[in-house]
Design an enzyme around this catalytic site. Structure first.
Site, PDB file in Angstrom:
ATOM      1  N   ASP A 108       0.872  -1.190   0.000  1.00  0.00           N
ATOM      2  CA  ASP A 108       0.000   0.000   0.000  1.00  0.00           C
ATOM      3  C   ASP A 108       0.907   1.237   0.000  1.00  0.00           C
ATOM      4  O   ASP A 108       1.796   1.368   0.844  1.00  0.00           O
ATOM      5  CB  ASP A 108      -0.884  -0.044   1.254  1.00  0.00           C
ATOM      6  CG  ASP A 108      -1.927   1.075   1.283  1.00  0.00           C
ATOM      7  OD1 ASP A 108      -3.078   0.797   1.613  1.00  0.00           O
ATOM      8  OD2 ASP A 108      -1.571   2.241   1.003  1.00  0.00           O
TER       9      ASP A 108
ATOM     10  N   ASP B  44      -3.939   2.291  -5.006  1.00  0.00           N
ATOM     11  CA  ASP B  44      -2.587   2.250  -4.416  1.00  0.00           C
ATOM     12  C   ASP B  44      -2.324   0.997  -3.586  1.00  0.00           C
ATOM     13  O   ASP B  44      -1.425   0.986  -2.769  1.00  0.00           O
ATOM     14  CB  ASP B  44      -2.341   3.517  -3.581  1.00  0.00           C
ATOM     15  CG  ASP B  44      -2.907   3.439  -2.186  1.00  0.00           C
ATOM     16  OD1 ASP B  44      -3.949   2.780  -1.997  1.00  0.00           O
ATOM     17  OD2 ASP B  44      -2.301   4.029  -1.279  1.00  0.00           O
ATOM     18  N   GLU B  45      -3.083  -0.053  -3.848  1.00  0.00           N
ATOM     19  CA  GLU B  45      -3.045  -1.200  -2.944  1.00  0.00           C
ATOM     20  C   GLU B  45      -3.185  -2.508  -3.727  1.00  0.00           C
ATOM     21  O   GLU B  45      -4.042  -2.606  -4.601  1.00  0.00           O
ATOM     22  CB  GLU B  45      -4.252  -1.032  -2.019  1.00  0.00           C
ATOM     23  CG  GLU B  45      -4.248  -1.737  -0.743  1.00  0.00           C
ATOM     24  CD  GLU B  45      -5.592  -1.482  -0.035  1.00  0.00           C
ATOM     25  OE1 GLU B  45      -5.965  -2.334   0.743  1.00  0.00           O
ATOM     26  OE2 GLU B  45      -6.261  -0.464  -0.314  1.00  0.00           O
TER      27      GLU B  45
END
Ligand code: TTP
Ligand code: MG
Length: 346
Positions: A9, A107-108
């Site tokens: 992340d 973002d993960e």
């Protein structure tokens, strides 16, 4: 055989990207989100860098409150196009580090590293992944590694920022016991409050909740209770699957003044449909669910969703499904509207 799962992340994603593209802002508190308008702005914070977080600023906080907490912070608008491009490049880097990669948001992502052989080897791979993202994009991330997705995700949360945290199978119990129950994915503030009442313990920890029998959890929360019983024991068997990708595209708008004016509401509704549809079609996606988010006077926020029987690319269908949800909201709640949002799951 134990699985080895990695969760990556990015740290303060939108704000960190702004630091990279605007080096003059480095070392300063940065808040990405709505225009603060000298404290009179009405939208919310998307994210803040870690320096701004020291002032108590966080995602989803009203931008006016963020402004009061740190008026000298750098306030920047959300540059979604840039963040999507950077996200795409980061995901391509991650893809090179494992066969099964599941992207869960911009973002993960999860990577199944079971075939790395050992947690030690997986840690090595994670270090290389961190270095690669830093080298190519100049961005920091945090990685968690554990025997399943949930443990990897919590390890990542606890390792932030710029961390690499490994939880070995025999460390799961001691790692979990002192956690607050809200650290367990799926337990939000409302569920936590119900569980605290049920367990008659304030500031409930995982080890306290373990004393509540499964039957009581199920009686209170239904199937969710059964899930929670397993989760606080570190059990999560969901596989990492590149086909599971749940992605959503959405836009929202905060009115300058809370309103029930039909013209204002309708024109924002239409504009949001146009924007969301443009983004779906420019990326070649279909959608399978539509969600309408509404915030009323007093910051009271609700969402309503509809899953379609068949996936669709049809703008008319998007509009009519969203309109039904929107009208239901308006009929159920007479308060003036502060924010309207439309989101689709692609
Ligand atoms: P997160 O990963 O939840 O947050 P973050 O990357 O900013 O910070 P960290 O992971 O270090 O805690 O979300 C990723 C991005 O999604 C975030 O940079 C901005 C956006 N976002 C919003 O726009 N609104 C929100 O409420 C949240 C939580 C995130
Ligand atoms: Mg993040």
């Amino acid at each position: 055989m134990d699985r080895i799962i990695l969760h990556v992340d990015m740290d303060s994603f939108f704000a960190q990207i702004e630091e990279v593209y605007n080096p003059q802002f480095r070392g300063k508190p940065i808040v990405v989100g709505a225009d603060p308008k000298d404290g009179k702005g009405r939208g919310v914070v998307s994210t803040a860098n870690y320096l701004a977080r020291e002032y108590g600023i966080h995602s989803a906080m009203p931008i006016s409150q963020a402004y009061r907490l740190c008026p000298s912070a750098i306030f920047l608008p959300v540059n979604g196009r840039l963040y999507t491009q950077v996200s795409g490049r980061i995901m391509s880097i991650i893809q090179k580090f494992g066969k099964e990669v599941e992207q869960v948001s911009l973002d993960e992502a999860y990577v199944d590293l079971s075939n790395a052989g050992s947690f030690k080897d997986a840690e090595e791979i994670a270090n290389r992944l961190k270095q690669e993202i830093l080298k190519q994009e100049k961005l920091q991330c945090t990685i968690g590694i554990g025997p399943n997705k949930m443990i990897a995700k919590i390890a990542c949360e606890k390792g932030k920022p710029n961390g690499l945290k490994v939880i070995l199978p025999d460390q799961v119990e001691p790692f979990f016991n002192p956690l607050s129950i809200e650290d367990i994915p799926g337990i939000g503030p409302k569920t936590a409050a119900r569980l605290e009442k049920l367990a008659r313990v304030h500031d409930l920890k995982v080890q306290d909740l373990k004393r509540t029998p499964k039957e009581e959890l199920v009686k209170e929360l239904g199937v969710v209770g059964e899930d929670i019983f397993d989760r606080i024991r570190g059990i999560d068997e969901t596989p990492v699957s590149s086909e599971h990708v749940v992605k959503s595209i959405g836009k929202e708008y905060t009115f300058d003044q809370d309103t029930r004016d039909p013209e204002a509401l309708l024109s924002v509704f239409n504009e949001l449909i146009e924007d969301v549809f443009e983004e779906i079609s420019s990326q070649g996606f279909s959608f399978k669910a539509v969600t309408v988010v509404m915030r009323f006077s007093g910051f009271e926020t609700h969402t309503k969703s509809k899953t379609l029987e068949r996936i669709s690319k049809d703008k008319k269908q998007l509009k009519s499904e969203a309109m039904k949800l929107f009208l239901k909201f308006l009929m159920a709640n007479p308060k003036p509207v502060r924010l309207l949002g439309i989101r689709v799951q692609v």
